[in-house]
Design an enzyme around this catalytic site. Sequence first.
Site, PDB file in Angstrom:
ATOM      1  N   HIS A  92       0.627  -0.500  -9.993  1.00 25.87           N
ATOM      2  CA  HIS A  92      -0.257  -1.269  -9.104  1.00 25.87           C
ATOM      3  C   HIS A  92      -0.804  -2.491  -9.848  1.00 25.87           C
ATOM      4  O   HIS A  92      -2.015  -2.644 -10.045  1.00 25.87           O
ATOM      5  CB  HIS A  92      -1.397  -0.400  -8.579  1.00 25.87           C
ATOM      6  CG  HIS A  92      -2.006  -0.949  -7.323  1.00 25.87           C
ATOM      7  ND1 HIS A  92      -2.637  -0.161  -6.391  1.00 25.87           N
ATOM      8  CD2 HIS A  92      -2.091  -2.218  -6.828  1.00 25.87           C
ATOM      9  CE1 HIS A  92      -3.080  -0.913  -5.391  1.00 25.87           C
ATOM     10  NE2 HIS A  92      -2.754  -2.168  -5.639  1.00 25.87           N
ATOM     11  N   GLU A 123      -2.783   7.492  -6.289  1.00 30.17           N
ATOM     12  CA  GLU A 123      -2.972   6.686  -7.505  1.00 30.17           C
ATOM     13  C   GLU A 123      -4.243   7.129  -8.223  1.00 30.17           C
ATOM     14  O   GLU A 123      -5.240   7.438  -7.570  1.00 30.17           O
ATOM     15  CB  GLU A 123      -3.079   5.201  -7.138  1.00 30.17           C
ATOM     16  CG  GLU A 123      -1.820   4.648  -6.483  1.00 30.17           C
ATOM     17  CD  GLU A 123      -1.922   3.154  -6.169  1.00 30.17           C
ATOM     18  OE1 GLU A 123      -2.937   2.516  -6.544  1.00 30.17           O
ATOM     19  OE2 GLU A 123      -0.993   2.617  -5.545  1.00 30.17           O
ATOM     20  N   ARG A 167       0.845  -1.196   0.000  1.00 31.26           N
ATOM     21  CA  ARG A 167       0.000   0.000   0.000  1.00 31.26           C
ATOM     22  C   ARG A 167       0.879   1.245   0.000  1.00 31.26           C
ATOM     23  O   ARG A 167       1.848   1.342   0.758  1.00 31.26           O
ATOM     24  CB  ARG A 167      -0.919   0.022   1.220  1.00 31.26           C
ATOM     25  CG  ARG A 167      -2.077  -0.964   1.138  1.00 31.26           C
ATOM     26  CD  ARG A 167      -3.076  -0.541   0.077  1.00 31.26           C
ATOM     27  NE  ARG A 167      -4.221  -1.451  -0.027  1.00 31.26           N
ATOM     28  CZ  ARG A 167      -4.306  -2.463  -0.871  1.00 31.26           C
ATOM     29  NH1 ARG A 167      -3.282  -2.732  -1.669  1.00 31.26           N
ATOM     30  NH2 ARG A 167      -5.394  -3.215  -0.931  1.00 31.26           N
TER      31      ARG A 167
END
Length: 324
Positions: A289, A271, A242
Amino acid sequence: MSADKPRLIRSVRLLAAAEKRIEAEFLAPPSPATPLNTAAILKLAHEFQPTAVLVTHHAPLKGQDIAALPDCVKLVATVSVGLDHLDVPALLARGIAVSNTPDVLTDCNADLTMMLIIAACRRAAEYYTLMKKGWGHTLGMDEMLGHRVTGKTLGIIGMGRIGQAVARRAHGFEMNVLYHNRRQLDPAQEEGATYYASLEEMLPKCNILSLHLPAAPNGQPIMTARTLGLLPRGSVLVNAARGALIDETALIDALRSGQLAGAGLDVYRNEPNPDPRILALPNVFMTPHVGSATVETRTAMCMLALDNVAALVAGTPLPSPVTA
């Protein structure tokens, strides 16, 4: 379609095998061409009156969003392991079951972590940039040298399923593995790694540090200027967990100063628009990601989410419930 099929909606288009299963087993509106946000999924829920709602991080459900769900919704199934986008206690308090998709993405996340480790240590981003520019000159013996991965000491923060899988892979590189966790694991789960109850004691021993834990509820990072400063100078930091785990300003300072030789990052605080200062650093290998982004894993995640819907409707235990 038969009207007695379970009704569901999804916030994103799923993989082909899962979409085919939805067509055969469920009653659902057409797959969305682009991911639906929270407002759109709530609107669709009121229009379609589903029993289950499948979501990802694109459509977080928190606070008033949960109060706005229609009473017909009995399950929110997230096609992810992470639950940051859901207020699980509020959903459960409304009598809405919650499920996620653990286990099926462990191996691909661990594989990506190893890619980040190797790429950051061996300066893959810089080599790729040089080649895209045409190379043009031979490198001297002491020019653009990376760091050997084999034999290094790897520290893992968060020794859950993915942390354990990374430890297994690290042994293939003859790495010495240390770990810090909320509690020490049973020896059978430690994968030969050495436990440190104190993060401060472990960090100075790590040539490479990899993060595999959830973000703190208050958003406080675990890697700050202080904890980054405890790592040996010239170490490497990897994060495929994370973005909130890292103070990115402190990270940038550490990468610029040489405290960190490099970093491998798959996740970011903002993000999908990472801090441009990180994007500009030559010694960071970055991916968008994509820890679970393989055909095999994403298909398994979609199928597990649908398995939970099918179990709910059948009145059998959910395969992967979230209970707290």
